[in-house]
Design a protein around this motif. Structure first.
Motif, PDB file in Angstrom:
ATOM      1  N   THR A 101      -3.788  12.789   6.200  1.00  0.00           N
ATOM      2  CA  THR A 101      -4.827  11.892   5.720  1.00  0.00           C
ATOM      3  C   THR A 101      -4.314  10.983   4.609  1.00  0.00           C
ATOM      4  O   THR A 101      -3.763  11.471   3.616  1.00  0.00           O
ATOM      5  N   PRO A 102      -4.461   9.668   4.733  1.00  0.00           N
ATOM      6  CA  PRO A 102      -4.081   8.769   3.635  1.00  0.00           C
ATOM      7  C   PRO A 102      -4.877   9.094   2.382  1.00  0.00           C
ATOM      8  O   PRO A 102      -6.098   9.292   2.444  1.00  0.00           O
ATOM      9  N   ASP A 103      -4.193   9.150   1.223  1.00  0.00           N
ATOM     10  CA  ASP A 103      -4.875   9.599   0.018  1.00  0.00           C
ATOM     11  C   ASP A 103      -4.478   8.864  -1.261  1.00  0.00           C
ATOM     12  O   ASP A 103      -5.109   9.056  -2.293  1.00  0.00           O
ATOM     13  N   THR A 104      -3.453   8.025  -1.213  1.00  0.00           N
ATOM     14  CA  THR A 104      -2.945   7.428  -2.444  1.00  0.00           C
ATOM     15  C   THR A 104      -2.682   5.936  -2.264  1.00  0.00           C
ATOM     16  O   THR A 104      -1.995   5.540  -1.310  1.00  0.00           O
ATOM     17  N   GLU A 105      -3.202   5.124  -3.169  1.00  0.00           N
ATOM     18  CA  GLU A 105      -2.904   3.690  -3.153  1.00  0.00           C
ATOM     19  C   GLU A 105      -1.463   3.494  -3.618  1.00  0.00           C
ATOM     20  O   GLU A 105      -1.083   3.933  -4.700  1.00  0.00           O
ATOM     21  N   VAL A 106      -0.654   2.813  -2.803  1.00  0.00           N
ATOM     22  CA  VAL A 106       0.781   2.726  -3.095  1.00  0.00           C
ATOM     23  C   VAL A 106       1.276   1.292  -3.262  1.00  0.00           C
ATOM     24  O   VAL A 106       2.473   1.073  -3.492  1.00  0.00           O
ATOM     25  N   ILE A 107       0.400   0.298  -3.133  1.00  0.00           N
ATOM     26  CA  ILE A 107       0.802  -1.088  -3.362  1.00  0.00           C
ATOM     27  C   ILE A 107       0.245  -1.556  -4.704  1.00  0.00           C
ATOM     28  O   ILE A 107      -0.959  -1.458  -4.966  1.00  0.00           O
ATOM     29  N   ALA A 108       1.138  -2.024  -5.545  1.00  0.00           N
ATOM     30  CA  ALA A 108       0.761  -2.583  -6.846  1.00  0.00           C
ATOM     31  C   ALA A 108       1.889  -3.475  -7.309  1.00  0.00           C
ATOM     32  O   ALA A 108       3.046  -3.308  -6.889  1.00  0.00           O
ATOM     33  N   ASP A 109       1.564  -4.465  -8.127  1.00  0.00           N
ATOM     34  CA  ASP A 109       2.576  -5.365  -8.699  1.00  0.00           C
ATOM     35  C   ASP A 109       3.388  -6.089  -7.631  1.00  0.00           C
ATOM     36  O   ASP A 109       4.547  -6.452  -7.856  1.00  0.00           O
TER      37      ASP A 109
END
Length: 422
Positions: free
Chosen positions: A386-394
């Motif tokens: 299950t996807p659980d973490t936001e990993v795109i930033a900056d």
């Protein structure tokens, strides 16, 4: 004794726990000959060398295959290098399957006096966790795993490296070769199609082939890529078949994330440039081998040995980098590589180190024709992934920052999967 205790654990758990805490064996400067298990039919700089009063360390290593696998040989070489450099005793067990045999072999290593047990394959993880729960006074370290940060065991640890940076660099070398082929008239820009032999459709493999592709695309904008999967980490006939299928479908350069010499051998036989993995294949492909990327595991092995020797905690998730010496390019073959490749690789390497280049910059790839601004990844792995973490930033995808093992799972434009059964 340990193995017998494990089999009757339900009746005698307390005796098993007591036995797991036994002291390590001495003879710190004598490394034994490699031992074979029953055949099945891989972010901190290393600490200083342990002081004279440090705890005696003995390390037990488990490998999925033997030295015929480039993947396992890479670990074996690093294990010997680190242990011999630091003067600690070690035991090597090869041919350890991803099953109950891993658990039993881990307990055997504890019985032999090992106070560090290491396993190198993804499928070893659950069995290492089982052994770690039973032996709290022994450190269990596992490469490529995903569960240490959620298991909460003080003596179970995962490790990986930012190999996506190494594959990106290898991709740059591939893209420069494609440019040379275009400029010489050997292919057109539209024929700059690479092939990639992958093992499984795991995030680790997706991260690898995507970073390789993006490295090539950064210097050869017209490149596209086809990927085929074997369903095995090591199967020479299937890897040969996959490489040949890619060549027959129009691929003019081949790379791989699978562990035999299958793809390099096929490339040499067909005169097709090859970028390998885990070790130089120049000897097997003198006319086609360009470069190889690999994880150098010696810094990690030195790190865990010194931690145990000095009574320090081992990181739950350790990610090696270019700076720690954990991500390397091996033996650029100047006879095959495009002119200027070495200088370009140094330039890109410097950009990765200072943060001016990000492998998964969101302006470097599209999904369905659009750039991504948000993505949930499966970091805290569960049975449903299950996807659980936001990993795109900056402006970039933050790979291997929330845990050491890769979790890049995006299918980007420009890459065609010929099969997805694995």
């Amino acid at each position: 004794m340990k193995k017998i205790l494990a089999l009757i654990l339900a009746l005698a758990m307390i005796f098993a726990l007591a036995a797991c805490g036994q002291a390590a064996a001495p003879a710190a400067n004598e490394a034994p000959a490699a031992e074979e298990a029953a055949p099945a039919a891989e972010e901190a700089a290393p600490a200083a060398e342990p002081a004279a009063e440090a705890k005696t360390v003995k390390v037990g290593f488990m490998f999925l295959h033997d030295e015929q696998s480039t993947y396992d040989k890479n670990f074996m070489d690093a294990a010997k290098e680190a242990c011999e450099k630091l003067g600690v005793e070690y035991v090597l067990k090869t041919g350890v399957p991803e099953g109950q045999e891993c658990y039993e072999t881990a307990l055997d290593l504890v019985d032999e006096g090992c106070n560090i047990v290491f396993a190198d394959s993804f499928g070893h993880e659950d069995y290492m966790i089982q052994a770690a729960k039973e032996c709290p006074d022994v450190e269990f370290c596992h490469a490529t795993g995903t569960k240490a940060h959620t298991e909460g065991l003080a003596n179970f640890h995962n490790a990986f490296a930012s190999i996506y940076e190494g594959r990106f660099l290898a991709g740059v070398a591939a893209g420069l070769k494609l440019n040379e082929m275009i400029e010489s008239g050997k292919i057109t820009a539209e024929e700059a199609v690479m092939g990639y032999v992958g093992a499984y459709t795991y995030a680790e493999v997706i991260s690898g082939y995507t970073s390789f592709f993006l490295g090539a695309k950064s210097v050869c904008p017209s490149v596209t890529m086809k990927v085929t999967f074997t369903g095995s980490w090591y199967d020479m006939p299937l890897e040969q078949e996959g490489a040949q299928k890619l060549i027959d479908s129009g691929c003019v350069l081949i790379s791989q994330h699978a562990d035999s010499m299958g793809a390099p051998n096929v490339c040499q036989a067909n005169g097709v440039p090859n970028v390998s993995y885990n070790g130089s294949t120049k000897e097997a492909g003198p006319d086609t081998y360009i470069v190889s990327s690999r994880i150098n595991w010696a810094p990690y092995f030195e790190y865990i040995i010194n931690c145990v020797a000095n009574g320090e905690a081992i990181a739950t998730d350790w990610t090696g980098t270019i700076e720690t010496g954990s991500v390397e390019l091996l033996e650029l073959n100047e006879a095959v590589a495009a002119e200027g490749t070495a200088a370009k690789l140094e330039e890109v390497k410097a950009g990765l180190a200072d943060g001016s280049i990000h492998v998964f910059a969101t302006d470097a790839y599209t999904v369905g024709g659009a750039n991504e601004t948000s993505h949930l990844a499966d970091v805290d792995t569960d049975p449903a992934y299950t996807p659980d973490t936001e990993v795109i930033a900056d402006g970039y995808f933050h790979e291997s920052e929330f845990r050491s093992a890769p979790y890049f799972d995006i299918q980007i434009d420009g890459i065609e999967l010929l099969d997805t059964a694995f």
